[in-house]
Structures are given as structure tokens and as C-alpha cells.
Design an enzyme around this catalytic site. Structure first.
Site, PDB file in Angstrom:
ATOM      1  CD  GLU A 204       2.428 -14.373 -16.327  1.00  0.00           C
ATOM      2  OE1 GLU A 204       3.653 -14.132 -16.377  1.00  0.00           O
ATOM      3  OE2 GLU A 204       1.959 -15.522 -16.309  1.00  0.00           O
ATOM      4  CD  GLU A 315       7.573 -16.679 -12.071  1.00  0.00           C
ATOM      5  OE1 GLU A 315       7.755 -17.761 -12.639  1.00  0.00           O
ATOM      6  OE2 GLU A 315       6.717 -15.846 -12.455  1.00  0.00           O
TER       7      GLU A 315
END
Length: 400
Positions: A204, A315
Site C-alpha cells: 500500500e 479508508e
């Protein structure tokens, strides 16, 4: 002395002894934890040849590249960073990336010497904000991208059902409000393989606001990886052995400046992650062709071969600390329908295929765990290719 006086003195003495012992235990526990914190800091804060004081209070250490935390790993010990791959994925063109990334510490025009890398120094306060030393620098276990879990909520675009060897996109940078210290708000690319249960492999990169990790509300460039669904492996940035940094001018975990403003100028960063066909390592690039470093392939199980899913989006963590949804924002804090200049976006969404070629997305799916809190919409045009707008304000009349 009367029996009542004797009982009273005995009670007072016992109480005093109890308080004394309890306080002593508390002090010893605190001292023990502080000693553990200091040992941990000694492990991750490597000796530097130069230090730079950032305007935001960060201390940047210039560390010899072969002494960075990655080389504490048994499989890397005694080695040096690899040379960058000679070729980028086919079809790569930096001309669509309009803005340079600027980090606050670099505004002083003072950089690390050749052969060193800049590392944001971790402080005692950074570690003490975490629930435990073991969990410091790690995401909370239980993160899933197919449903809400552990307070994590997403608004993402994703592709799956094929073999992927990387991804690329540009995302604009904001300063979302994060209500509670143990919450975060981030925007990133996910390169994943495996199941969401116990063997998820994920790489990520993007930007995040995390008061617990950094102690402030600045958006910061970050990386993450895990090979067991966030259980025991992996970490943010360079807080464990794993990611090998090769760049001497970008500090992972440092604040990004400038940022986008509502109805004002928009600033974005380009992020590309791809698997080098020659050695199999996963490389990270930021902005105009700036290579940051790589994740060695041996860190992973499934990702030693390829990824099975690519995701782009936001997120947050919603702790419900007051019994209802918090006001933690995603992206700009505004819904996708508000569009350019108001909502957060990703543009030029692409994936890398088996032939090391960048391709536009096909069969893209959208997922918003709680669309009344954070939503997402997609589009396509000749300038931005595949793009998404996403985000939201968190708690509102429809988000309780």
C-alpha cells in the site's frame, strides 16, 4: 490505647501500605515500559551522519542507506540496496503528472548527502501513543475491503479476476479532520493477493492523516505492507525491516505540502507500484519518475508471483467512541457528487499486466461500505482516463 484506636491505626497503616505498593507497582510498570520503548527506539532510529529540523517539528535523520531498518532482516543483513530497474512499465508517461510533491522538511532546501536516505526520527511520544510496542507502526488487525470490520470503512474502486503486476494513479492531497487520536483517514493504492482471512498479502502507498502514528493532523506520504492479513508481519514506512528505500530526497512519513483547498487549487501526487520482471521485487515510484525504493519479493507468499486485486480510494477508522459515528472525514470531507475542486479524486487509474505494460482499467467495480457517510462515483474522459471522486464528512443526518 483503646481497641477502636488500635483498629483505626491498623486500617490506616494497611491503607498506606496498599497505596504505597500500588504506586510502586505503577511506577515500576511505567519505568519498565519506558525502558522497552527506549530499546525499541534504539532499534529503529539508526545512527545518522546529518540531522535536519523540519518546520513542522519533525527531525529527519540522514542514515547510510545500507544501515536502514530493512537491513536488519536476516535475508538482507550485510547487503546494500539494489540498483533501480532500467525500465519502467511500457506506456509510462510522466507528462500527465502536473504537480511536484513537496515535503515540509524539504522546504529548507537542505537534503541528505549521497549514499544516505532521510528517515523521520521516531520519538518516545510516538511509541507511547500506541496501545503497545508490539502494535506500534501497524494497522489494526481485521481490516477487510469487502465489508466493514473493526471500524474500518472504505470507498474504493477495484479490479479483480486477473493477474496484476502493479498499478498507477494520481490522487489529490487534502487535510481531512480526524476526530479521535486512534482514528485515521487515508487515500492510497492497494496491491493485494490472498484471502482477507489470515494470508492476505498487501502493498500500500499514498497519503494519510494519523494523529496516533505521527502526533498531528498533517497529511503524510506513507507506505505499508503485510503478508498475513495485518497480524504479525509488516508495518508503516520504515518502522520495521522490510521496505528498502533508495531515494535520498523523499522522507517516507513526512508531511506533504502544499495541499488541495476547497474551491481552490488542487495538488496531487502520482504513485506507481510495479513488479520488476527481472528480479521480481515490487518498486515504488512517486511523482515525476522519482523512485523511492522496493519491497523485496521474499517478504511475501502470494505476491511473490502476482496480485489478484488492485484497489484505489479512501479508508477511515470510525471508533464510535461516543456511541455514534464520528466526524472523521475521508478525502476532502465532501461527497463525490461535488466534483472537481471540492471532492477528492483519483485520476488516470491504470494497472500493469503480465507484459509489464500499463493499461486502463476494465471491469472496474465500486464499493462504499457506508455511502451515507462516504461515497464514490466513477467516470472516464480523454484527459483523466479512468477516474473516481470519493469521500465524505462522516457523521451527518444520514450517517449515524
Amino acid at each position: 490505647m483503646s481497641s477502636k484506636s488500635s483498629i483505626r491505626l491498623t486500617f490506616v497503616g494497611t491503607l498506606f501500605f496498599f497505596v504505597f505498593v500500588t504506586e510502586s507497582v505503577r511506577i515500576n510498570v511505567t519505568e519498565t515500559r519506558l525502558n522497552r520503548v527506549k530499546l525499541h527506539l534504539k532499534k529503529i532510529n539508526k545512527p545518522s551522519v546529518k540531522t535536519i529540523q523540519s518546520p513542522d517539528g519533525d527531525i529527519i535523520d540522514c542514515v547510510h542507506s545500507h544501515l536502514q531498518p530493512a537491513f536488519d532482516h536476516p535475508k538482507l543483513r550485510g547487503q546494500r540496496p539494489l540498483e533501480p530497474p532500467l525500465e519502467r512499465p511500457k506506456g509510462y508517461n510522466s507528462s500527465d503528472e502536473r504537480f511536484e510533491t513537496i515535503q515540509l522538511w524539504a522546504e529548507l532546501n537542505e537534503f541528505c548527502p549521497e549514499g544516505t536516505i532521510p528517515i523521520r526520527r521516531t520519538s518516545e511520544h510516538d511509541v507511547l501513543r500506541a496501545n503497545s510496542i508490539r502494535r506500534f507502526g501497524r494497522k489494526i488487525r481485521g481490516v477487510r475491503h469487502d465489508t466493514m470490520s473493526g471500524g474500518h470503512e472504505h470507498a474504493v474502486a477495484f479490479v479483480n479476476g486477473d493477474q496484476y503486476y502493479g498499478a498507477k494513479a494520481s490522487m489529490n492531497v487534502w487535510t481531512p479532520e480526524v476526530t479521535d487520536p486512534n482514528e485515521f483517514s487515508l487515500s492510497q493504492l492497494w496491491v493485494t493477493s490472498g484471502s482477507f482471512g489470515n494470508d492476505l498479502n498487501t502493498i500500500e502507498a499514498g497519503w494519510q492523516v494519523s494523529p496516533e502514528l505521527y502526533g498531528d493532523g498533517y497529511p503524510r506520504f506513507f507506505t505499508y505492507w503485510t503478508t498475513d492479513a495485518y497480524q504479525a508481519t509488516g508495518c508503516y514506512n520504515l518502522l520495521c525491516s522490510g521496505f528498502v528505500q533508495t531515494n535520498s530526497r523523499i522522507a517516507i512519513g513526512a508531511a506533504i505540502s502544499p495541499r488541495s483547498s476547497y474551491n481552490g487549487q488542487q495538488f496531487d501526487i502520482g504513485v506507481m507500484i510495479w513488479k520488476d520482471p527481472k528480479h521480481g521485487h515490487w518498486w515504488l515510484q512517486l511523482g515525476h519518475g522519482v523512485l523511492i525504493g522496493y519491497w523485496p519479493s521474499f517478504l511475501f507468499t502470494h505476491l511473490q508471483k502476482e496480485a489478484s486485486m488492485i484497489q484505489f480510494g479512501g479508508e477511515i477508522v470510525n471508533s464510535r467512541s461516543r456511541g455514534y459515528h464520528t466526524n472523521t472525514q475521508m478525502g476532502s470531507g465532501h461527497f463525490a457528487d461535488e466534483g472537481f475542486g471540492k471532492a477528492a479524486y483519483f485520476r488516470n487509474l491504470q494497472v500493469v499486466d503480465w507484459d509489464n505494460s500499463l493499461l486502463p482499467l476494465t471491469n472496474m467495480h465500486l464499493l462504499a461500505d457506508h455511502p451515507n457517510c462516504y461515497d464514490i462515483k466513477a467516470g472516464k474522459n480523454n484527459v483523466w482516463g479512468n477516474y473516481i471522486y470519493y469521500g465524505g464528512p462522516g457523521r451527518n443526518a444520514g450517517c449515524q
